[in-house]
Enzyme design. Structure first.
Site, short mmCIF file in Angstrom:
data_model
loop_
_atom_site.label_atom_id
_atom_site.label_comp_id
_atom_site.label_asym_id
_atom_site.label_seq_id
_atom_site.Cartn_x
_atom_site.Cartn_y
_atom_site.Cartn_z
N ASP A 19 -6.47 8.36 -8.25
CA ASP A 19 -5.78 9.29 -7.37
C ASP A 19 -4.90 10.36 -8.29
O ASP A 19 -4.26 9.82 -9.06
CB ASP A 19 -4.78 8.42 -6.45
CG ASP A 19 -4.18 9.37 -5.62
OD1 ASP A 19 -4.83 10.08 -4.37
OD2 ASP A 19 -2.84 9.48 -5.51
N GLU A 77 -9.97 12.01 -9.27
CA GLU A 77 -9.38 13.00 -8.03
C GLU A 77 -8.83 14.19 -8.97
O GLU A 77 -7.73 14.04 -9.19
CB GLU A 77 -8.56 12.69 -6.95
CG GLU A 77 -8.35 13.66 -5.80
CD GLU A 77 -7.04 13.29 -5.10
OE1 GLU A 77 -7.32 13.83 -3.94
OE2 GLU A 77 -6.24 12.45 -5.65
#
Length: 541
Positions: free
Chosen positions: A202, A269
């Site tokens: 993330d 990401e």
């Protein structure tokens, strides 16, 4: 299950948002046992891996992206034994498990932060990003939080500000401290030892901040562009609060750990505005950092031949030896069927067209739960919102709850088969008619098309791992080839509402149509005839 070390190159990943997939306890929230129960559905799609959004222990201020224990399952999702059982069943079905790792920040309830904020002199005093105020008491610099307001929060105990790129309850960890890196890598090792096959990282470019805490300069944009910005975060050029060069050093440490285990992979990401693909290039090059990354380039409202050409060109130009993972939807954006379906058009047709395109792009691909049903964005009332991002910016921005509503399994069951209790988010009536039981055996359903396209893609090496070359084409037509070994495919997509003719280059004139699911274009001498939103795949001599 493919035991090759590069199984991730060209793989298809299915994202599960655990809270919304399947509830087995009746508490209205999905759980790990529910995911295990539905792995057969995922396997039926023909994907290679499952990405699970966070299920770790958390106060759930940001739906699990605020972790309070990196090595524990939150009770709402079950237990470690439930996780182990899920891994075992996934592997039995030939599926790999990729789990989210939220390393840039923790919850403010994490024991590390509780200790860090207790004083300026304790073993973890430097584990988070602390800074003194300016002489006038204001924040150390002009950095902004993505979730609104300054990226700094005053702490009355330490009498300092701490950095948070997201919620104030999500303090940023200090990656300039090697002890922090060691602790996070130990948590990664914990899950590797339990058998996970990979990690989705993330906000991977947010790990490291500028130690000098320099102000971000304004982002140059037109007055019209500024007028449409809902979030003031977009007004800055984020040169100093993320994407720092030291980030690469940590990613090398992360990759070195993964390399101690067989056949493990990582996908990052990257949210970096106009620099995203350059960041992907840096983060995936050299074979010593991430295996692949995905960006937000195809997660916006623009769905045109020109935009896709631009994304492909930028990737092929920037990412010379790295790899990308394309996605059209995920848990943070409006579902692509809603974003891309034109007024008066069929959402199902958009869904079928989109999966055909996704399957033909060079890279790995990621499918978000419900996408295979053609689900549209749920239109929720303000009182139903849970997402703090949406609550903060309502009504200009409605948040992310609309793409996170529960998965509809059975059209006539309570909560569409998701739960026997009241679901944590409402199930839209419009989703019931699209439930799995309604599409499972319907030959012309969106679900059937997903299965057909993914099966076809898996059998064609040019689509899985081949090169790509864009060809000259009319404005609304995307024309390219995919090539691997002695095999070469011609791929064509008409983005317009009108039938178009595309002239073919010399070596493509003799292409032979192949049985690509839903392809409706036809060769017409030296040109290709494509109906509205038409698709053609041909094998070239």
């Amino acid at each position: 299950m493919n035991e090759s070390s590069d199984w991730w190159r060209g793989c298809a990943i299915y994202q599960v948002y655990p809270r919304s997939y399947q509830d087995t306890t009746g508490d209205g929230s999905g759980d790990l046992k529910g995911i295990t129960r539905r792995l057969g559905h995922i396997a039926s799609l023909g994907v290679d891996a499952v990405w699970l959004s966070p299920f770790f222990k958390s106060p759930m201020a940001d739906m699990g992206y605020d972790v309070s224990d990196y090595c524990a399952v939150d009770p709402m999702f079950g237990t470690l034994d439930d996780f182990d059982a899920m891994i075992a069943e996934a592997h039995r079905l030939g599926l790999r498990i990729i789990i989210d790792q939220v390393l840039s920040h923790s919850s403010d309830r994490h024991p590390w932060f509780v200790e860090s904020r207790a004083s300026r002199k304790n073993p973890k005093a430097d584990w988070y990003v602390w800074a003194d105020p300016k002489p006038d008491g204001s924040a150390p610099n002009n950095w902004l939080s993505i979730f609104g307001g300054p990226a700094w929060e005053w702490d009355s105990v330490r009498k300092q500000y701490f950095l948070h790129n997201f919620l104030t309850s999500q303090p940023d960890l200090n990656f300039h401290n090697p002890q922090v890196q060691d602790a996070l890598l130990a948590a990664v090792k914990f899950w590797l030892d339990r058998g996970v096959d990979g990690f989705r990282l993330d906000t991977v470019n947010f790990y490291v901040h500028d130690e000098k805490l320099r102000d971000n300069p304004p982002l140059r944009m037109s007055k019209a562009a500024k007028a449409v910005q809902t979030n003031p975060y977009e007004y800055q050029n984020h040169l100093h609060d993320k994407t720092q060069p030291e980030n690469l050093l940590f990613l090398k440490r992360f990759r070195a750990l993964l390399n101690k285990y067989d056949n493990r992979a990582s996908v990052g990401e990257v949210g970096d505005g106009q620099r995203s693909l350059k960041t992907v290039a840096a983060y995936t090059s050299g074979g010593d950092k991430l295996n692949m990354s995905y960006t937000f380039d195809m997660l916006g409202p623009d769905f045109s031949a020109a935009h896709v050409k631009k994304c492909i060109t930028a990737f092929e130009t920037s990412v010379t030896d790295g790899w990308i993972c394309w996605a059209f939807s995920n848990h943070d954006v409006i579902r692509h069927v809603t974003r891309w379906t034109r007024p008066g058009a069929s959402p199902a047709a958009t869904a079928k067209y989109a999966i055909a395109l996704l399957a033909c792009l060079r890279g790995s691909i990621c499918i978000y739960q419900g996408e295979e049903l053609g689900l549209e964005e749920a239109d929720l009332a303000f009182e139903d919102l849970v997402d703090p991002y949406g609550i903060r910016f309502w009504p200009g921005f409605k948040g992310r709850d609309g793409c996170r509503t529960p998965m509809p399994w059975q059209h006539d069951a309570p909560a569409a088969g998701f739960s026997t209790g009241k679901p944590w988010l409402p199930v839209p009536d419009t989703h019931r008619s699209l439930a799995v039981d309604q599409q499972d055996h319907a030959a012309d359903s969106v679900l059937a098309r997903y299965r057909q396209v993914l099966a076809f893609r898996k059998g064609e090496q040019p689509l899985v791992k081949g090169s790509i070359e864009l060809l000259a084409s009319p404005e609304d037509v995307l024309l390219f080839t995919r090539e691997a070994g002695n095999e070469k495919l011609l791929c064509a997509f008409n983005f317009s509402d009108e039938t178009l003719e595309a002239e073919l280059p010399g070596d493509a004139v003799g292409a032979t149509a192949i049985g690509f699911p839903g392809a409706d274009g036809a060769l017409n001498g030296k040109s290709l005839r494509l109906p509205p939103m038409g698709v053609f795949l041909g094998r070239m001599a």
